[in-house]
Write a protein that holds these residues in place. Structure first.
Motif, PDB file in Angstrom:
ATOM      1  N   THR A 267       0.843  -1.198   0.000  1.00 35.95           N
ATOM      2  CA  THR A 267       0.000   0.000   0.000  1.00 35.95           C
ATOM      3  C   THR A 267       0.877   1.247   0.000  1.00 35.95           C
ATOM      4  O   THR A 267       2.092   1.177   0.226  1.00 35.95           O
ATOM      5  N   GLY A 268       0.255   2.395  -0.216  1.00 39.36           N
ATOM      6  CA  GLY A 268       1.001   3.650  -0.190  1.00 39.36           C
ATOM      7  C   GLY A 268       1.631   3.910   1.167  1.00 39.36           C
ATOM      8  O   GLY A 268       2.746   4.412   1.260  1.00 39.36           O
ATOM      9  N   GLY A 269       0.912   3.546   2.238  1.00 36.06           N
ATOM     10  CA  GLY A 269       1.467   3.728   3.582  1.00 36.06           C
ATOM     11  C   GLY A 269       2.697   2.867   3.802  1.00 36.06           C
ATOM     12  O   GLY A 269       3.689   3.314   4.391  1.00 36.06           O
ATOM     13  N   ASN A 270       2.649   1.622   3.324  1.00 39.36           N
ATOM     14  CA  ASN A 270       3.823   0.743   3.419  1.00 39.36           C
ATOM     15  C   ASN A 270       5.008   1.328   2.662  1.00 39.36           C
ATOM     16  O   ASN A 270       6.137   1.338   3.158  1.00 39.36           O
ATOM     17  N   ILE A 271       4.735   1.830   1.461  1.00 40.94           N
ATOM     18  CA  ILE A 271       5.814   2.360   0.620  1.00 40.94           C
ATOM     19  C   ILE A 271       6.451   3.588   1.264  1.00 40.94           C
ATOM     20  O   ILE A 271       7.677   3.761   1.227  1.00 40.94           O
ATOM     21  N   ARG A 272       5.640   4.446   1.884  1.00 40.39           N
ATOM     22  CA  ARG A 272       6.199   5.618   2.565  1.00 40.39           C
ATOM     23  C   ARG A 272       7.100   5.202   3.724  1.00 40.39           C
ATOM     24  O   ARG A 272       8.168   5.783   3.924  1.00 40.39           O
ATOM     25  N   ASN A 273       6.676   4.202   4.498  1.00 41.66           N
ATOM     26  CA  ASN A 273       7.510   3.709   5.596  1.00 41.66           C
ATOM     27  C   ASN A 273       8.830   3.153   5.083  1.00 41.66           C
ATOM     28  O   ASN A 273       9.893   3.385   5.671  1.00 41.66           O
ATOM     29  N   ILE A 274       8.764   2.421   3.990  1.00 35.78           N
ATOM     30  CA  ILE A 274       9.963   1.810   3.409  1.00 35.78           C
ATOM     31  C   ILE A 274      10.920   2.882   2.915  1.00 35.78           C
ATOM     32  O   ILE A 274      12.136   2.820   3.164  1.00 35.78           O
ATOM     33  N   ALA A 275      10.393   3.881   2.219  1.00 35.84           N
ATOM     34  CA  ALA A 275      11.246   4.943   1.676  1.00 35.84           C
ATOM     35  C   ALA A 275      11.952   5.694   2.801  1.00 35.84           C
ATOM     36  O   ALA A 275      13.138   6.026   2.694  1.00 35.84           O
ATOM     37  N   LEU A 276      11.230   5.951   3.894  1.00 38.37           N
ATOM     38  CA  LEU A 276      11.827   6.686   5.011  1.00 38.37           C
ATOM     39  C   LEU A 276      12.942   5.885   5.671  1.00 38.37           C
ATOM     40  O   LEU A 276      14.034   6.423   5.933  1.00 38.37           O
ATOM     41  N   LEU A 277      12.694   4.593   5.936  1.00 37.18           N
ATOM     42  CA  LEU A 277      13.740   3.775   6.551  1.00 37.18           C
ATOM     43  C   LEU A 277      14.937   3.632   5.623  1.00 37.18           C
ATOM     44  O   LEU A 277      16.092   3.705   6.075  1.00 37.18           O
ATOM     45  N   ALA A 278      14.686   3.440   4.329  1.00 34.86           N
ATOM     46  CA  ALA A 278      15.791   3.326   3.369  1.00 34.86           C
ATOM     47  C   ALA A 278      16.642   4.588   3.365  1.00 34.86           C
ATOM     48  O   ALA A 278      17.880   4.519   3.269  1.00 34.86           O
ATOM     49  N   ALA A 279      15.991   5.755   3.471  1.00 46.40           N
ATOM     50  CA  ALA A 279      16.735   7.013   3.497  1.00 46.40           C
ATOM     51  C   ALA A 279      17.609   7.107   4.751  1.00 46.40           C
ATOM     52  O   ALA A 279      18.769   7.532   4.682  1.00 46.40           O
ATOM     53  N   PHE A 280      17.078   6.670   5.899  1.00 46.78           N
ATOM     54  CA  PHE A 280      17.883   6.675   7.127  1.00 46.78           C
ATOM     55  C   PHE A 280      19.076   5.725   7.014  1.00 46.78           C
ATOM     56  O   PHE A 280      20.191   6.043   7.448  1.00 46.78           O
ATOM     57  N   LEU A 281      18.858   4.563   6.438  1.00 46.73           N
ATOM     58  CA  LEU A 281      19.947   3.594   6.274  1.00 46.73           C
ATOM     59  C   LEU A 281      21.039   4.149   5.361  1.00 46.73           C
ATOM     60  O   LEU A 281      22.233   3.981   5.629  1.00 46.73           O
ATOM     61  N   ALA A 282      20.629   4.815   4.281  1.00 45.18           N
ATOM     62  CA  ALA A 282      21.600   5.404   3.361  1.00 45.18           C
ATOM     63  C   ALA A 282      22.361   6.543   4.025  1.00 45.18           C
ATOM     64  O   ALA A 282      23.575   6.696   3.823  1.00 45.18           O
ATOM     65  N   ALA A 283      21.652   7.353   4.837  1.00 51.06           N
ATOM     66  CA  ALA A 283      22.327   8.451   5.537  1.00 51.06           C
ATOM     67  C   ALA A 283      23.365   7.915   6.512  1.00 51.06           C
ATOM     68  O   ALA A 283      24.464   8.477   6.649  1.00 51.06           O
ATOM     69  N   GLU A 284      23.037   6.814   7.194  1.00 57.19           N
ATOM     70  CA  GLU A 284      23.987   6.201   8.123  1.00 57.19           C
ATOM     71  C   GLU A 284      25.213   5.669   7.381  1.00 57.19           C
ATOM     72  O   GLU A 284      26.345   5.779   7.874  1.00 57.19           O
ATOM     73  N   ALA A 285      24.986   5.118   6.181  1.00 56.89           N
ATOM     74  CA  ALA A 285      26.096   4.575   5.382  1.00 56.89           C
ATOM     75  C   ALA A 285      26.889   5.668   4.692  1.00 56.89           C
ATOM     76  O   ALA A 285      27.990   5.402   4.171  1.00 56.89           O
ATOM     77  N   GLY A 286      26.336   6.884   4.641  1.00 52.08           N
ATOM     78  CA  GLY A 286      27.050   7.998   4.020  1.00 52.08           C
ATOM     79  C   GLY A 286      27.032   7.977   2.508  1.00 52.08           C
ATOM     80  O   GLY A 286      27.942   8.490   1.862  1.00 52.08           O
ATOM     81  N   GLY A 287      25.973   7.412   1.913  1.00 54.24           N
ATOM     82  CA  GLY A 287      25.889   7.348   0.455  1.00 54.24           C
ATOM     83  C   GLY A 287      24.486   7.590  -0.042  1.00 54.24           C
ATOM     84  O   GLY A 287      23.599   8.041   0.706  1.00 54.24           O
ATOM     85  N   ASP A 288      24.274   7.288  -1.334  1.00 55.67           N
ATOM     86  CA  ASP A 288      22.953   7.449  -1.943  1.00 55.67           C
ATOM     87  C   ASP A 288      22.021   6.322  -1.505  1.00 55.67           C
ATOM     88  O   ASP A 288      22.461   5.260  -1.050  1.00 55.67           O
ATOM     89  N   VAL A 289      20.716   6.570  -1.666  1.00 55.24           N
ATOM     90  CA  VAL A 289      19.725   5.533  -1.388  1.00 55.24           C
ATOM     91  C   VAL A 289      19.764   4.522  -2.528  1.00 55.24           C
ATOM     92  O   VAL A 289      19.455   4.840  -3.675  1.00 55.24           O
ATOM     93  N   GLY A 290      20.162   3.307  -2.210  1.00 54.41           N
ATOM     94  CA  GLY A 290      20.292   2.268  -3.227  1.00 54.41           C
ATOM     95  C   GLY A 290      19.284   1.159  -3.045  1.00 54.41           C
ATOM     96  O   GLY A 290      18.505   1.130  -2.084  1.00 54.41           O
ATOM     97  N   MET A 291      19.315   0.219  -3.974  1.00 56.30           N
ATOM     98  CA  MET A 291      18.369  -0.897  -3.940  1.00 56.30           C
ATOM     99  C   MET A 291      18.552  -1.741  -2.683  1.00 56.30           C
ATOM    100  O   MET A 291      17.578  -2.248  -2.121  1.00 56.30           O
ATOM    101  N   ALA A 292      19.781  -1.885  -2.221  1.00 54.44           N
ATOM    102  CA  ALA A 292      20.027  -2.682  -1.012  1.00 54.44           C
ATOM    103  C   ALA A 292      19.320  -2.078   0.198  1.00 54.44           C
ATOM    104  O   ALA A 292      18.743  -2.801   1.013  1.00 54.44           O
TER     105      ALA A 292
END
Length: 323
Positions: A267-292
């Protein structure tokens, strides 16, 4: 839109001028509609803020992804509110309705399909305040207290001319049961009283539910609009994936939104949650938001909603999800 007395109108204009000076400088004289609406909302909110939680609308029509007919129904709600004075008063329809002059709306569909977002969009389009009703604060185990709470709520809402959002409304607007004891009788009285207050209220009431079949038939008959919020199809999911990341978010070249939409039925709500967590993970790694990062976030969302991480869903990404 706003039913204000003479003193409230004077106070609203004074406040709007102050807002204009603050936004544009002391020499600025012209008032914008946005400044006037903000000032009128401040004058009309009154006691309602103590009985319900105000929601500041942040979404616009471009943010929601729904079938075309559902969007048309949402716009028709705005039309009914915006032209109510013309139709009811100038064109004489007011004489035909002793009660039920408001707009009662039902949003039904699974969690995360955009029901609360739709309520925000309607409120923003109309320039009205949106208040989410805390059902736990309304319902009391003591006889007569629920009715008192509801009466205070609707009285304050009438003064504010606000949109009332009853989230998970089936818990309060549920089907009346056969009377077997005093508890059943008073529970049915509460439902009947709520029906009465809904008919008396001449503003907008939005009922949001995941379980439409649990709604009392008497409520359904009193609805002016009922909109189903379906699970998004692949094309809609792709639109959501493309919109969910802000333009300034750095996305890696390996992000394949088409494949994400095709492979994961979310759902759209699921996708928003996923995008936000992915962005936090990428920020922690110090790079772009990737497929991983996105796949790992999807795994976490699956765990949260109780779905299994399987090869059927993840395919070639299964190794990423299980690393």
């Amino acid at each position: 839109t706003f039913r204000l007395g003479a003193s409230q109108i004077q106070a609203a204009v004074t406040m709007a001028r102050s807002l204009a000076h603050w936004n544009n400088g002391a020499d600025h004289q012209a008032l914008t509609l946005a400044e006037l609406f903000a000032a009128c909302r401040a004058q009309s909110s009154g006691r309602l803020a103590t009985l319900a939680r105000a929601i500041t609308p942040t979404y616009s029509w471009d943010d929601i992804v729904l079938p075309a007919d559902n969007l048309t129904q949402m716009r028709e709600i705005c039309i009914q509110v915006r032209h109510r004075r013309i139709v009811l008063e100038s064109w004489g329809f007011d004489a035909h309705f002793a009660m039920g002059k408001g707009v009662n709306v039902l949003f039904a569909g699974p969690s995360g399909t955009g029901k609360t977002m739709a309520a925000e969009i309607i409120a923003r389009d109309l320039g009205l305040e949106l208040y989410k009703i805390d059902l736990s604060a309304m319902v009391s185990k003591y006889i007569g207290e629920t009715e008192k709470n509801l009466d205070a709520l609707f009285t304050a809402a009438r003064e504010a001319n606000a949109i009332l959002l009853f989230d998970e409304a089936d818990s309060l607007f549920g089907k009346r049961s056969e009377v077997k004891d005093a508890q059943d009788r008073y529970a049915n009285i509460e439902v009947g009283y709520l029906l009465q207050k809904m008919e008396e209220y001449d503003g907008v009431i939005i009922l949001s539910t995941n379980l439409r079949n649990n709604m009392d038939d008497a409520f359904v008959r009193r609805l002016h609009v009922a909109i189903e919020f379906p699970l998004p199809e692949e094309a809609d999911r792709e639109r959501i994936w493309r919109q969910v990341f802000p333009p300034q978010t750095p996305l890696a070249d390996d992000v394949d939104v088409g494949r994400l939409a095709r492979q994961f039925k979310l759902t759209g709500g699921n996708i928003r949650n996923i995008a936000l967590l992915a962005a936090f993970l990428a920020a922690e790694a110090g790079g772009d938001v990737g497929m991983a990062h996105i796949i790992w976030a999807i795994k976490r969302e699956y765990q949260k909603i109780g779905k299994l991480v399987t090869a059927a869903d993840f395919g070639s990404y299964l190794a990423l999800a299980r690393r």
